[in-house]
Design a protein around this motif. Structure first.
Motif, PDB file in Angstrom:
ATOM      1  N   PHE A  53      82.093 -15.966 -90.700  1.00 25.26           N
ATOM      2  CA  PHE A  53      80.979 -15.525 -89.864  1.00 25.26           C
ATOM      3  C   PHE A  53      79.660 -15.527 -90.623  1.00 25.26           C
ATOM      4  O   PHE A  53      78.612 -15.809 -90.056  1.00 25.26           O
ATOM      5  CB  PHE A  53      81.263 -14.136 -89.279  1.00 25.26           C
ATOM      6  N   LYS A  54      79.709 -15.240 -91.918  1.00 22.40           N
ATOM      7  CA  LYS A  54      78.478 -15.227 -92.717  1.00 22.40           C
ATOM      8  C   LYS A  54      77.860 -16.617 -92.788  1.00 22.40           C
ATOM      9  O   LYS A  54      76.642 -16.764 -92.694  1.00 22.40           O
ATOM     10  CB  LYS A  54      78.761 -14.710 -94.123  1.00 22.40           C
ATOM     11  N   ILE A  55      78.702 -17.634 -92.957  1.00 23.59           N
ATOM     12  CA  ILE A  55      78.174 -18.991 -93.046  1.00 23.59           C
ATOM     13  C   ILE A  55      77.597 -19.432 -91.706  1.00 23.59           C
ATOM     14  O   ILE A  55      76.616 -20.167 -91.656  1.00 23.59           O
ATOM     15  CB  ILE A  55      79.247 -19.978 -93.572  1.00 23.59           C
ATOM     16  N   LYS A  56      78.189 -18.969 -90.608  1.00 22.92           N
ATOM     17  CA  LYS A  56      77.640 -19.288 -89.292  1.00 22.92           C
ATOM     18  C   LYS A  56      76.249 -18.686 -89.134  1.00 22.92           C
ATOM     19  O   LYS A  56      75.348 -19.321 -88.595  1.00 22.92           O
ATOM     20  CB  LYS A  56      78.570 -18.774 -88.196  1.00 22.92           C
ATOM     21  N   PHE A  59      73.861 -20.836 -91.023  1.00 25.27           N
ATOM     22  CA  PHE A  59      73.561 -22.060 -90.264  1.00 25.27           C
ATOM     23  C   PHE A  59      72.550 -21.784 -89.160  1.00 25.27           C
ATOM     24  O   PHE A  59      71.618 -22.561 -88.940  1.00 25.27           O
ATOM     25  CB  PHE A  59      74.832 -22.654 -89.661  1.00 25.27           C
ATOM     26  N   TYR A  60      72.743 -20.678 -88.449  1.00 23.33           N
ATOM     27  CA  TYR A  60      71.787 -20.325 -87.398  1.00 23.33           C
ATOM     28  C   TYR A  60      70.394 -20.056 -87.970  1.00 23.33           C
ATOM     29  O   TYR A  60      69.385 -20.481 -87.395  1.00 23.33           O
ATOM     30  CB  TYR A  60      72.255 -19.096 -86.615  1.00 23.33           C
ATOM     31  N   LEU A  61      70.340 -19.364 -89.077  1.00 25.86           N
ATOM     32  CA  LEU A  61      69.052 -19.065 -89.697  1.00 25.86           C
ATOM     33  C   LEU A  61      68.330 -20.348 -90.108  1.00 25.86           C
ATOM     34  O   LEU A  61      67.138 -20.513 -89.841  1.00 25.86           O
ATOM     35  CB  LEU A  61      69.238 -18.137 -90.890  1.00 25.86           C
ATOM     36  N   LYS A  62      69.060 -21.265 -90.741  1.00 25.33           N
ATOM     37  CA  LYS A  62      68.461 -22.549 -91.122  1.00 25.33           C
ATOM     38  C   LYS A  62      67.991 -23.330 -89.897  1.00 25.33           C
ATOM     39  O   LYS A  62      66.927 -23.951 -89.922  1.00 25.33           O
ATOM     40  CB  LYS A  62      69.467 -23.392 -91.912  1.00 25.33           C
ATOM     41  N   THR A  63      68.775 -23.288 -88.842  1.00 29.08           N
ATOM     42  CA  THR A  63      68.412 -24.015 -87.627  1.00 29.08           C
ATOM     43  C   THR A  63      67.166 -23.422 -86.981  1.00 29.08           C
ATOM     44  O   THR A  63      66.293 -24.155 -86.512  1.00 29.08           O
ATOM     45  CB  THR A  63      69.583 -24.007 -86.636  1.00 29.08           C
ATOM     46  N   VAL A  64      67.071 -22.108 -86.966  1.00 31.44           N
ATOM     47  CA  VAL A  64      65.888 -21.461 -86.393  1.00 31.44           C
ATOM     48  C   VAL A  64      64.636 -21.807 -87.197  1.00 31.44           C
ATOM     49  O   VAL A  64      63.577 -22.078 -86.632  1.00 31.44           O
ATOM     50  CB  VAL A  64      66.099 -19.935 -86.304  1.00 31.44           C
ATOM     51  N   ILE A  65      64.762 -21.808 -88.511  1.00 31.14           N
ATOM     52  CA  ILE A  65      63.622 -22.170 -89.360  1.00 31.14           C
ATOM     53  C   ILE A  65      63.219 -23.624 -89.112  1.00 31.14           C
ATOM     54  O   ILE A  65      62.033 -23.936 -88.964  1.00 31.14           O
ATOM     55  CB  ILE A  65      63.947 -21.909 -90.839  1.00 31.14           C
TER      56      ILE A  65
END
Length: 128
Positions: A53-56, A59-65
């Motif tokens: 779940f942490k890696i997900k 991934f979401y944080l990188k995608t939002v940026i």
């Protein structure tokens, strides 16, 4: 999604009238993003289980940026089309991250399983 794509003109006319028929292009584009989004949700479900779940979240944080930066830049140069392209880039980026991580995790699990079975088979041979 394909039904929405082909019926987008009729949907726009039915809801908003013929004055907004040009906006059916936007609905067609969004219908193209629907399968990508569902694929991301499907693969993301497997990553949500266990300790992944942490890696997900990363991934979401990188995608939002990525979305925020690309949306700002592309919208400045290409107006609404830049925003759509930014959405497409973000969905493909997230899908690529999910796929590569899930594939590596699956390969690791298969290798662990093969090693465990090889060990069991070798130990059984020693006792015979």
């Amino acid at each position: 999604a394909s039904i929405l794509y082909f019926l987008s003109d009729y949907i726009i006319i039915f809801i908003y009238g013929e004055n907004y028929l040009n906006s059916s292009f936007f609905l067609k584009f969004f219908s193209f993003l629907i399968p990508l989004r569902y694929l991301n949700i499907f693969i993301g479900t497997f990553i949500s289980t266990g300790d992944h779940f942490k890696i997900k979240t990363v991934f979401y944080l990188k995608t939002v940026i990525l979305f925020a930066i690309s949306c700002f830049v592309l919208t400045y140069y290409f107006n609404i089309f830049g925003t759509f392209f930014s959405m497409l880039i973000s969905e493909v980026y997230l899908l690529f991250n999910y796929y590569t991580y899930y594939r590596k995790d699956l390969e690791k699990k298969l290798n662990d399983w093969q090693n465990r079975n090889n060990f069991k088979n070798k130990s059984r041979k020693n006792y015979r």
